[in-house]
Motif scaffolding. Structure first.
Motif, PDB file in Angstrom:
ATOM      1  N   ILE A   1       2.100   6.729 -14.760  1.00  0.00           N
ATOM      2  CA  ILE A   1       3.470   6.428 -15.177  1.00  0.00           C
ATOM      3  C   ILE A   1       3.921   5.104 -14.543  1.00  0.00           C
ATOM      4  CG2 ILE A   1       4.050   8.864 -15.527  1.00  0.00           C
ATOM      5  CD1 ILE A   1       5.493   8.841 -12.837  1.00  0.00           C
ATOM      6  N   ASP A   2       4.936   4.487 -15.147  1.00  0.00           N
ATOM      7  CA  ASP A   2       5.393   3.155 -14.692  1.00  0.00           C
ATOM      8  C   ASP A   2       5.763   3.093 -13.214  1.00  0.00           C
ATOM      9  OD1 ASP A   2       5.060   1.718 -17.092  1.00  0.00           O
ATOM     10  OD2 ASP A   2       6.945   2.490 -17.895  1.00  0.00           O
ATOM     11  N   PRO A   3       6.563   4.028 -12.678  1.00  0.00           N
ATOM     12  CA  PRO A   3       6.927   3.928 -11.253  1.00  0.00           C
ATOM     13  C   PRO A   3       5.716   3.973 -10.324  1.00  0.00           C
ATOM     14  CG  PRO A   3       8.399   5.447 -12.393  1.00  0.00           C
ATOM     15  CD  PRO A   3       7.274   5.141 -13.343  1.00  0.00           C
ATOM     16  N   THR A   4       4.730   4.832 -10.673  1.00  0.00           N
ATOM     17  CA  THR A   4       3.531   4.936  -9.837  1.00  0.00           C
ATOM     18  C   THR A   4       2.690   3.668  -9.953  1.00  0.00           C
ATOM     19  OG1 THR A   4       3.515   7.335 -10.149  1.00  0.00           O
ATOM     20  CG2 THR A   4       1.480   6.319  -9.364  1.00  0.00           C
ATOM     21  N   PHE A   5       2.593   3.146 -11.166  1.00  0.00           N
ATOM     22  CA  PHE A   5       1.825   1.905 -11.381  1.00  0.00           C
ATOM     23  C   PHE A   5       2.412   0.772 -10.536  1.00  0.00           C
ATOM     24  CE2 PHE A   5       1.371  -2.160 -13.650  1.00  0.00           C
ATOM     25  CZ  PHE A   5      -0.022  -2.265 -13.704  1.00  0.00           C
ATOM     26  N   LYS A   6       3.730   0.614 -10.540  1.00  0.00           N
ATOM     27  CA  LYS A   6       4.389  -0.456  -9.777  1.00  0.00           C
ATOM     28  C   LYS A   6       4.225  -0.252  -8.275  1.00  0.00           C
ATOM     29  CE  LYS A   6       7.820  -1.420 -13.377  1.00  0.00           C
ATOM     30  NZ  LYS A   6       9.258  -1.337 -13.754  1.00  0.00           N
ATOM     31  N   ALA A   7       4.287   1.007  -7.834  1.00  0.00           N
ATOM     32  CA  ALA A   7       4.178   1.290  -6.399  1.00  0.00           C
ATOM     33  C   ALA A   7       2.767   1.051  -5.868  1.00  0.00           C
ATOM     34  CB  ALA A   7       4.594   2.734  -6.129  1.00  0.00           C
ATOM     35  N   TYR A   8       1.742   1.299  -6.705  1.00  0.00           N
ATOM     36  CA  TYR A   8       0.355   1.182  -6.263  1.00  0.00           C
ATOM     37  C   TYR A   8      -0.391   0.007  -6.913  1.00  0.00           C
ATOM     38  CZ  TYR A   8       0.866   5.615  -3.845  1.00  0.00           C
ATOM     39  OH  TYR A   8       1.276   6.620  -2.975  1.00  0.00           O
ATOM     40  N   HIS A   9       0.358  -0.881  -7.514  1.00  0.00           N
ATOM     41  CA  HIS A   9      -0.258  -2.085  -8.120  1.00  0.00           C
ATOM     42  C   HIS A   9      -1.061  -2.844  -7.060  1.00  0.00           C
ATOM     43  CE1 HIS A   9      -0.227  -6.434  -9.140  1.00  0.00           C
ATOM     44  NE2 HIS A   9      -0.577  -5.970 -10.351  1.00  0.00           N
ATOM     45  N   VAL A  10      -2.221  -3.345  -7.463  1.00  0.00           N
ATOM     46  CA  VAL A  10      -3.099  -4.076  -6.542  1.00  0.00           C
ATOM     47  C   VAL A  10      -3.023  -5.567  -6.859  1.00  0.00           C
ATOM     48  CG1 VAL A  10      -5.482  -4.410  -5.751  1.00  0.00           C
ATOM     49  CG2 VAL A  10      -4.642  -2.094  -6.276  1.00  0.00           C
ATOM     50  N   ASP A  11      -2.776  -6.351  -5.797  1.00  0.00           N
ATOM     51  CA  ASP A  11      -2.684  -7.809  -5.977  1.00  0.00           C
ATOM     52  C   ASP A  11      -3.939  -8.363  -6.638  1.00  0.00           C
ATOM     53  OD1 ASP A  11      -0.225  -7.839  -4.804  1.00  0.00           O
ATOM     54  OD2 ASP A  11      -0.952  -8.411  -2.818  1.00  0.00           O
ATOM     55  N   GLY A  12      -3.723  -9.315  -7.514  1.00  0.00           N
ATOM     56  CA  GLY A  12      -4.841  -9.946  -8.212  1.00  0.00           C
ATOM     57  C   GLY A  12      -5.068  -9.358  -9.587  1.00  0.00           C
ATOM     58  N   THR A  13      -4.344  -8.313  -9.920  1.00  0.00           N
ATOM     59  CA  THR A  13      -4.461  -7.711 -11.248  1.00  0.00           C
ATOM     60  C   THR A  13      -3.148  -7.905 -12.014  1.00  0.00           C
ATOM     61  OG1 THR A  13      -3.677  -5.534 -10.520  1.00  0.00           O
ATOM     62  CG2 THR A  13      -6.047  -5.960 -10.364  1.00  0.00           C
ATOM     63  N   SER A  14      -3.219  -7.691 -13.298  1.00  0.00           N
ATOM     64  CA  SER A  14      -2.049  -7.867 -14.161  1.00  0.00           C
ATOM     65  C   SER A  14      -0.959  -6.835 -13.851  1.00  0.00           C
ATOM     66  CB  SER A  14      -2.482  -7.729 -15.632  1.00  0.00           C
ATOM     67  OG  SER A  14      -1.350  -7.689 -16.485  1.00  0.00           O
TER      68      SER A  14
END
Length: 220
Positions: free
Chosen positions: A176-189
């Motif tokens: 889900i969007d909130p989890t994606f934003k919280a665990y986004h990894v630098d260097g990826t889209s």
């Protein structure tokens, strides 16, 4: 005894000597005037002639001054030329050192190419995860992808509880969007539908909650 010649009178002996002396003096005087150019006193006094020694001295001083100026200019020009040459040499040496450093510097490795398919997406994500120290395996990722989206990066769940709450699960690993934003990894889209970004963020979340995506076998 006196003898006489017509028209002349004989002189006494003493007078003869006196006359001879006059002739001698007159001759010397005539000789003296003959050696000196004829000029009046006024002519001589009107000629302004500087003493030769003084004129030569003044000429020498002027000449030495000009030579000194020329010598100073030559030294200044030589110094400027030396400075310019030194600057040019230093610049050339810097350029050579820069060229040598570039020649010695190892070429940057070519960017690794990945196939634009499920296998390529997983491989690229795994390389990022390893660089970040996030645990995961190829098999664990693929197994969960096939269960969650059957490999469709545009998959979206519009029926579960998340969808009911307005935050549907999206992408390969249905995050889900909130989890994606919280665990986004630098260097990826930052696009949740981007396959590599979706896999990498989902694995980061699973590692935090379950230790690794390998430990996930159902909805998470």
């Amino acid at each position: 005894m006196r003898s006489t010649i017509s028209g002349y009178t004989a002189l006494p002996k003493a007078h003869k000597f006196s006359a001879a002396g006059l002739v001698t003096v007159a001759g010397a005087a005539a000789l003296t005037f003959a050696l000196v150019p004829q000029a009046s006193a006024a002519d001589v006094s009107s000629v302004g002639v500087k003493p030769v020694a003084q004129s030569a001295q003044e000429f020498g001083v002027t000449q030495d001054g000009e030579l000194a100026k020329a010598a100073d200019k030559a030294r200044a020009d030589a110094k400027a030329a030396t400075k310019t040459a030194a600057k040019a040499k230093a610049g050339a040496e810097r350029a050579n050192r820069s060229t040598e450093r570039k020649a010695l510097k190892p070429a940057a490795p070519a960017k690794k190419a990945y196939a634009d398919n499920l296998d390529g997406w997983i491989q690229e994500s795994l390389d990022i995860l390893r660089a970040k120290g996030i645990p995961a395996s190829y098999d664990g990722i693929k197994r969960n992808i096939m269960r969650e989206s059957t490999g469709n990066p545009r998959a979206i769940n519009d029926w579960d509880v998340n969808a009911v709450n307005g935050v549907p699960s999206k992408g390969l690993l249905q995050i889900i969007d909130p989890t994606f934003k919280a665990y986004h990894v630098d260097g990826t889209s930052w696009d949740i539908y981007d396959p590599v970004a979706n896999i990498t963020a989902s694995c980061n979340y699973a590692a935090d909650k379950y230790g690794s995506m390998d430990n996930v076998n159902s909805a998470y």
